[in-house]
Motif scaffolding. Structure first.
Motif, PDB file in Angstrom:
ATOM      1  N   ALA A 223       0.840  -1.192   0.000  1.00 18.90           N
ATOM      2  CA  ALA A 223       0.000   0.000   0.000  1.00 18.90           C
ATOM      3  C   ALA A 223       0.883   1.252   0.000  1.00 18.90           C
ATOM      4  O   ALA A 223       2.076   1.185   0.276  1.00 18.90           O
ATOM      5  CB  ALA A 223      -0.908   0.005   1.229  1.00 18.90           C
ATOM      6  N   VAL A 224       0.299   2.379  -0.348  1.00 24.52           N
ATOM      7  CA  VAL A 224       0.988   3.652  -0.165  1.00 24.52           C
ATOM      8  C   VAL A 224       1.150   3.853   1.340  1.00 24.52           C
ATOM      9  O   VAL A 224       0.161   3.816   2.069  1.00 24.52           O
ATOM     10  CB  VAL A 224       0.165   4.821  -0.759  1.00 24.52           C
ATOM     11  N   PRO A 225       2.391   4.023   1.812  1.00 21.01           N
ATOM     12  CA  PRO A 225       2.577   4.166   3.260  1.00 21.01           C
ATOM     13  C   PRO A 225       2.047   5.520   3.746  1.00 21.01           C
ATOM     14  O   PRO A 225       2.423   6.564   3.214  1.00 21.01           O
ATOM     15  CB  PRO A 225       4.095   4.071   3.443  1.00 21.01           C
ATOM     16  N   LEU A 226       1.174   5.491   4.730  1.00 20.48           N
ATOM     17  CA  LEU A 226       0.565   6.710   5.263  1.00 20.48           C
ATOM     18  C   LEU A 226       0.775   6.763   6.771  1.00 20.48           C
ATOM     19  O   LEU A 226       0.569   5.769   7.459  1.00 20.48           O
ATOM     20  CB  LEU A 226      -0.939   6.720   4.988  1.00 20.48           C
ATOM     21  N   ALA A 227       1.140   7.941   7.258  1.00 20.51           N
ATOM     22  CA  ALA A 227       1.351   8.087   8.704  1.00 20.51           C
ATOM     23  C   ALA A 227       0.044   8.311   9.437  1.00 20.51           C
ATOM     24  O   ALA A 227      -0.019   8.196  10.661  1.00 20.51           O
ATOM     25  CB  ALA A 227       2.317   9.239   8.985  1.00 20.51           C
TER      26      ALA A 227
END
Lengths: 302, 302
Positions: A223-227
């Motif tokens: 996945a797109v890494p999101l904080a």
């Protein structure tokens, strides 16, 4: 070329660990159509009541979505869903659901839509998905999504659906539920054995798996890494819409197009989860999309 | 060039949903050393009792592992662990643990080991890891692993350790426990804020995240897709050992080497989980490793 999207359109109330939102635009087809609209012309088929807010119609119009197939039933109320997510978004429950106008939905494609080359059957009952399939003429590529509700209540129609489309998309829990396989690689293979020509298993924050066909090696994207995640609702629908929009824009369903569609799906889903409803995705610029797409590919390119 | 590995060596009894095994080779350093041995010369520092089976020593020797630093205490018993995995490998419990000879372990590096350029402090108490750090002379790159037990019982030494090494590795649960951040991207950034020069968060079947340093974009790999898992024990240790063995073999710790080390770690871990203990990994040929490595890279190359 054009992508036909049929599915649910609704109004959601949502509570997540990050906050809450009321009366937001929801529904599988809403998310899929807006995500796809950045990539290809979209024709939306669905049903709403006369209480459907004008601002939601305007949002679709701003995204250039063709609304000829959107049925607005006078005096009726729009489909409504209230959902709540638990700790760390690991599970969600439906607090309230009102089918309203959806109860009598029987999608009739406008004549011009019947020859749409790309078709996405977003999550609605498999009965309705099959009825749409009966109305399209030799589409180039049809994908369908579904949900646990239909797998539990109408498994035989889900099985029939799977055999009639080019690609079935499920999330991890649905794939396990449908196949009985707890291992996702085994579950994906079981979907192919059940007659799917190709299958995608969406794993939320853990990416997605593509099973391009019997005997072909699987493909996967992280996945797109999101904080920070605000609301996961519609992530899977956005993924699927973008996936199909990408195929339509490339006019290809060959393996390289399927692989890059997986990446495009991940990018669109990442915008969706960063705000409630389509709050973030709908207002992106193409430049912002390209920037995130490029950055994302860099996170897993060796 | 040489990789020094210090950690636990033990005898395990393991029960998983796929079966069980008794008296198998276990311990963080055992897995790390065998995984690394396919890539670089390995020096193993650890402690066992005189009950340690000769066949385990022979396994290390067959893999060309330097055992000068392996202390065998006459009349003492080897560290033993009994573990059980629950449904779908989602959780595990320690059924029994006997420290035995480990209780008095105080690693003393052989003189020749003190100048090892690459050092991996596999999971043992942070007190012992720090004592090893005091014995090495200007290593080029030091990585350390840890576990929930030390994060709970000796967090200040874990914090001290993190600030003294070049790379800290944790699994997802440990990273959440240590940082208090449930989002793994946020957790990785928190590790850097806590003074880590770089951090890896291992996510088991979901791959791994590399945070190469403050302000640098993260890198991620999916896991090698497997249709069947037998025993996850030692997967993280194998990942870390292979990661470090790869850096040592490339004599580089630059970003491209760190990225390909992530992939190599995933490949070695995938063999580990396909059998109990080192049953599958230890008997691989270099051709088999290369084949799986190539196939794996193909699963996420666009």
């Amino acid at each position: 070329v054009s992508l036909l999207i049929v599915g649910s359109i609704g109004i959601d109330d949502i509570l997540t660990p990050a906050g809450s939102a009321r009366n937001t635009l929801g529904g599988s087809a809403s998310y899929a159509a807006v995500a796809a609209s950045f990539l290809s012309p979209v024709r939306l088929v669905g049903i709403v009541g006369s209480d459907f807010p004008r601002r939601f119609l305007n949002l679709f119009r701003r995204r250039g979505i063709d609304l000829l197939g959107l049925e607005i039933v006078p005096g009726a109320r729009t489909f409504r869903w209230t959902g709540r997510y638990h700790e760390n978004f690991s599970s969600r429950e439906t607090v309230e659901i009102h089918l309203n106008v959806f109860e009598a939905f029987n999608p009739r494609l406008p004549a011009a839509y019947a020859s749409s080359p790309y078709v996405f059957l977003a999550n609605i009952s498999p009965r309705l998905q099959l009825s749409v399939l009966d109305q399209v003429r030799s589409p180039r590529f049809v994908a369908a999504d579904t949900m646990d509700l239909w797998i539990r209540t109408d498994p035989s129609r889900v099985r029939a659906l799977i055999r009639r489309v080019d690609l079935i998309l499920m999330n991890d829990e649905e794939a396990v539920l449908f196949t009985g396989e707890r291992n996702l690689v085994a579950a994906g293979r079981a979907l192919l054995s059940a007659g799917a020509r190709a299958a995608v298993i969406k794993k939320g924050a853990h990416g997605a798996l593509l099973f391009p066909g019997p005997g072909m090696p699987l493909f996967q994207v992280p996945a797109v890494p999101l904080a920070r995640v605000v609301d996961p609702t519609g992530a899977g629908d956005s993924f699927a819409g973008a996936f199909m929009g990408h195929l339509a824009s490339r006019r290809s369903t060959a393996p390289p197009a399927l692989r890059s569609a997986m990446a495009m799906g991940s990018v669109m889903a990442s915008f969706t989860v960063e705000d409630f409803s389509l709050g973030k995705l709908a207002r992106q610029s193409s430049a912002a999309l390209r920037r995130r797409h490029r950055g994302y590919l860099g996170t897993f390119r060796l």
